[in-house]
Design an enzyme around this catalytic site. Structure first.
Site, PDB file in Angstrom:
ATOM      1  N   GLY A 256       0.826  -1.215   0.000  1.00 10.51           N
ATOM      2  CA  GLY A 256       0.000   0.000   0.000  1.00 10.51           C
ATOM      3  C   GLY A 256       0.861   1.266   0.000  1.00 10.51           C
ATOM      4  O   GLY A 256       0.665   2.167  -0.817  1.00 10.51           O
ATOM      5  N   CYS A 371       1.185   0.660  13.115  1.00 13.10           N
ATOM      6  CA  CYS A 371      -0.266   0.872  13.247  1.00 13.10           C
ATOM      7  C   CYS A 371      -0.658   0.476  14.681  1.00 13.10           C
ATOM      8  O   CYS A 371      -1.552  -0.324  14.895  1.00 13.10           O
ATOM      9  CB  CYS A 371      -1.054   0.096  12.197  1.00 13.10           C
TER      10      CYS A 371
HETATM   11  C1  LIG Z   1       2.543  -3.335   8.864  1.00 11.26           C
HETATM   12  S1  LIG Z   1       2.880  -4.532   7.678  1.00 11.26           S
HETATM   13  C2  LIG Z   1       3.393  -3.540   6.324  1.00 11.26           C
HETATM   14  C3  LIG Z   1       2.290  -2.876   5.548  1.00 11.26           C
HETATM   15  C4  LIG Z   1       2.803  -2.199   4.298  1.00 11.26           C
HETATM   16  N1  LIG Z   1       3.849  -1.230   4.577  1.00 11.26           N
HETATM   17  C5  LIG Z   1       1.698  -1.506   3.520  1.00 11.26           C
HETATM   18  O1  LIG Z   1       1.523  -0.299   3.656  1.00 11.26           O
HETATM   19  O2  LIG Z   1       1.018  -2.175   2.738  1.00 11.26           O
HETATM   20  C6  LIG Z   1       4.376  -5.192   8.262  1.00 11.26           C
HETATM   21  C7  LIG Z   1       5.064  -6.120   7.291  1.00 11.26           C
HETATM   22  O3  LIG Z   1       6.358  -6.406   7.832  1.00 11.26           O
HETATM   23  C8  LIG Z   1       6.747  -7.657   7.348  1.00 11.26           C
HETATM   24  N2  LIG Z   1       7.909  -8.096   8.152  1.00 11.26           N
HETATM   25  C9  LIG Z   1       7.905  -8.638   9.405  1.00 11.26           C
HETATM   26  N3  LIG Z   1       9.181  -8.862   9.811  1.00 11.26           N
HETATM   27  C10 LIG Z   1       9.985  -8.439   8.807  1.00 11.26           C
HETATM   28  C11 LIG Z   1      11.394  -8.409   8.600  1.00 11.26           C
HETATM   29  N4  LIG Z   1      12.216  -8.871   9.549  1.00 11.26           N
HETATM   30  N5  LIG Z   1      11.872  -7.928   7.447  1.00 11.26           N
HETATM   31  C12 LIG Z   1      11.039  -7.473   6.481  1.00 11.26           C
HETATM   32  N6  LIG Z   1       9.701  -7.492   6.608  1.00 11.26           N
HETATM   33  C13 LIG Z   1       9.180  -7.948   7.751  1.00 11.26           C
HETATM   34  C14 LIG Z   1       5.482  -8.487   7.472  1.00 11.26           C
HETATM   35  O4  LIG Z   1       5.545  -9.622   6.620  1.00 11.26           O
HETATM   36  C15 LIG Z   1       4.414  -7.469   7.064  1.00 11.26           C
HETATM   37  O5  LIG Z   1       4.097  -7.622   5.710  1.00 11.26           O
END
Ligand SMILES: C[S@@+](CC[C@H](N)C(=O)[O-])C[C@H]1O[C@@H](n2cnc3c(N)ncnc32)[C@H](O)[C@@H]1O
Length: 433
Positions: A256, A371
């Site tokens: 997003g 969030c």
């Molecule tokens: C809050 S969501 C991100 C939403 C995204 N930024 C959007 O606006 O659509 C957090 C994301 O962090 C990813 N994530 C978790 N640990 C991570 C890591 N160590 N390195 C990269 N991504 C990670 C998860 O898979 C998840 O998709």
């Protein structure tokens, strides 16, 4: 309706056993799914009261499948939407029919009938008996209520109340395809009214399935809450960006904010996410919107595995968190989380900040976002980071946006309806040597 209630009971049981609705709902037959989802959301928003009432009504709890059905019926009976939609006696009859439909609950149909009819007879005194129970009053776990009180002593009640109201449907207009005003006119010509929000947002006065949004498949717009739409402008605002500028979106899936960065600038974006399946969703979203970025499945906290050694001009760290700010859209989250998740996630966030800060050019900027409404994942995290890094300079940022009452947030408040999800934002610029 009995069949719908049977699925609601099963979905609530799955959440009580620790599964998220995102996993569970796809298992509900397609034709029933929208209705089951709406009712299950309603139940989860009133599960605290329903659990307390069930304890008053039954000295010994029945087996979990029947208890979940009892909780479901009671939650709908005390929830506003359920009360508006169904007559009490119809609901009770249908819940008993639902119990008869499953082998797991058939033997408890009579018990369910007795509990629910007693609730109808003694509603006022039973509701009075649970009044002083904070879980029943606020429909969140007690540790959650305590944490919101401690973190936001002046606003905790409005924050908890906001979680009980479904969020509005907010669109982000793809400014590469048309202006926001032009798209608003297209919506209006199809009978869809919308109000502007932020730089690119439109809040629909009534939600509709995305397939009904004109040009959605061709990338005219995306669905994204107003709070999530702040990230791109906060990171990019105040200067021009060309293809030579390198931007890292460190936790990008489903893309997003990556897409918004690309809609607002010509910068070259690297989108990372740990989860390869979620990386596919970044590709799909960018393709629909006519945008492109390099997408890598990798651990943002381990740059040695994926970084080419060239510094970034800007970094967006939208870190994994408890998601405590978006419970109005995910009412299961409050029942699935444990208080121990907060320090665990805060540690992961701190490690990511430490790993990514050295990848930023002097003079470059980072936006740290979650969030979450919990300070440990927001303001406290950033204060600790600033104490460790004297080359980090905090810029004016929204800080903690609280759901339901964004009017308290001064210059960043363009949200007259108070309709944001809960979020945290800090922009940190790296000082020049
Ligand atoms: C809050 S969501 C991100 C939403 C995204 N930024 C959007 O606006 O659509 C957090 C994301 O962090 C990813 N994530 C978790 N640990 C991570 C890591 N160590 N390195 C990269 N991504 C990670 C998860 O898979 C998840 O998709």
């Amino acid at each position: 309706m009995a069949t719908q209630l049977k699925w609601v009971g099963q979905s609530v049981l799955a959440v009580e056993k620790g599964r998220s609705l995102t996993e569970v709902l796809p298992g509900v037959p397609g034709a029933l799914r929208p209705g089951v989802q709406a009712l299950t959301f309603e139940v989860l928003r009133h599960l605290g009261a329903a659990r307390a009432l069930a304890k008053q009504l039954a000295q010994r709890a029945p087996a979990p499948p029947a208890l979940a059905l009892l909780h479901s019926a009671l939650a709908i009976l005390v929830g506003d939407e359920g009360r508006a939609r169904y007559a009490d006696h119809t609901l009770v009859d249908q819940a008993v029919e639902a119990a008869k439909q499953s082998r797991d609950t058939r033997m408890q149909a009579g018990f369910l009938n007795a509990c629910l009819r007693r609730f109808l007879r003694e509603r006022a005194s039973l509701l009075q008996a649970i009044e002083s129970d904070p879980v029943a009053r606020w429909n969140h776990p007690e540790w959650w209520v305590d944490r919101v009180k401690a973190d936001h002593p002046d606003h905790w009640q409005s924050v908890l109340n906001a979680s009980q109201t479904p969020g509005p449907m907010v669109l982000r207009v793809n400014r590469r395809k048309q202006t926001r005003e032009a798209y608003r006119m297209v919506l209006s010509s199809q009978g869809l009214d919308a109000l502007p929000l932020g730089d690119d947002g439109l809040v629909l006065t009534k939600p509709v399935p995305v397939e009904q949004l004109p040009g959605f498949a061709q990338g005219s717009c995306s669905v994204q809450d107003g709070a999530a739409q702040i990230a791109a402008g906060l990171l990019l605002g105040g200067r021009e960006w060309s293809g030579r500028d390198r931007v890292l979106d460190a936790c990008a899936a489903p893309g997003g904010k990556t897409a918004h960065l690309l809609e607002q600038s010509s910068a070259t974006v690297l989108a990372l996410d740990l989860d390869p399946r979620r990386c596919q969703r970044i590709h799909d979203n960018l393709q629909r919107l006519g945008l492109s970025a390099e997408v890598k499945a990798a651990d943002a906290a381990l740059p040695a595995d994926w970084w080419d050694g060239q510094l970034f001009d800007a970094v967006l760290l939208d870190a994994p968190c408890t998601a405590s700010g978006i419970v109005r859209r995910h009412p299961d989250a409050r029942w699935l989380r444990r208080s121990s998740d907060i320090p665990q996630l805060a540690l992961i966030q701190a490690r990511m900040l430490e790993a990514l800060w050295p990848l930023l050019k002097p003079g470059g900027r980072m936006v740290y976002a979650t969030c979450s409404i919990f300070r440990a994942e927001g303001a406290d995290q950033v204060q600790a980071f600033l104490a460790r890094h004297n080359d980090a300079v905090e810029q004016p940022s929204p800080g903690h946006l609280l759901p339901g009452d964004a009017r308290i947030h001064g210059e960043f408040n363009d949200n007259v309806s108070g309709g944001y999800d809960g979020f945290f934002y800090a922009r940190l610029d790296k000082a020049l040597p």
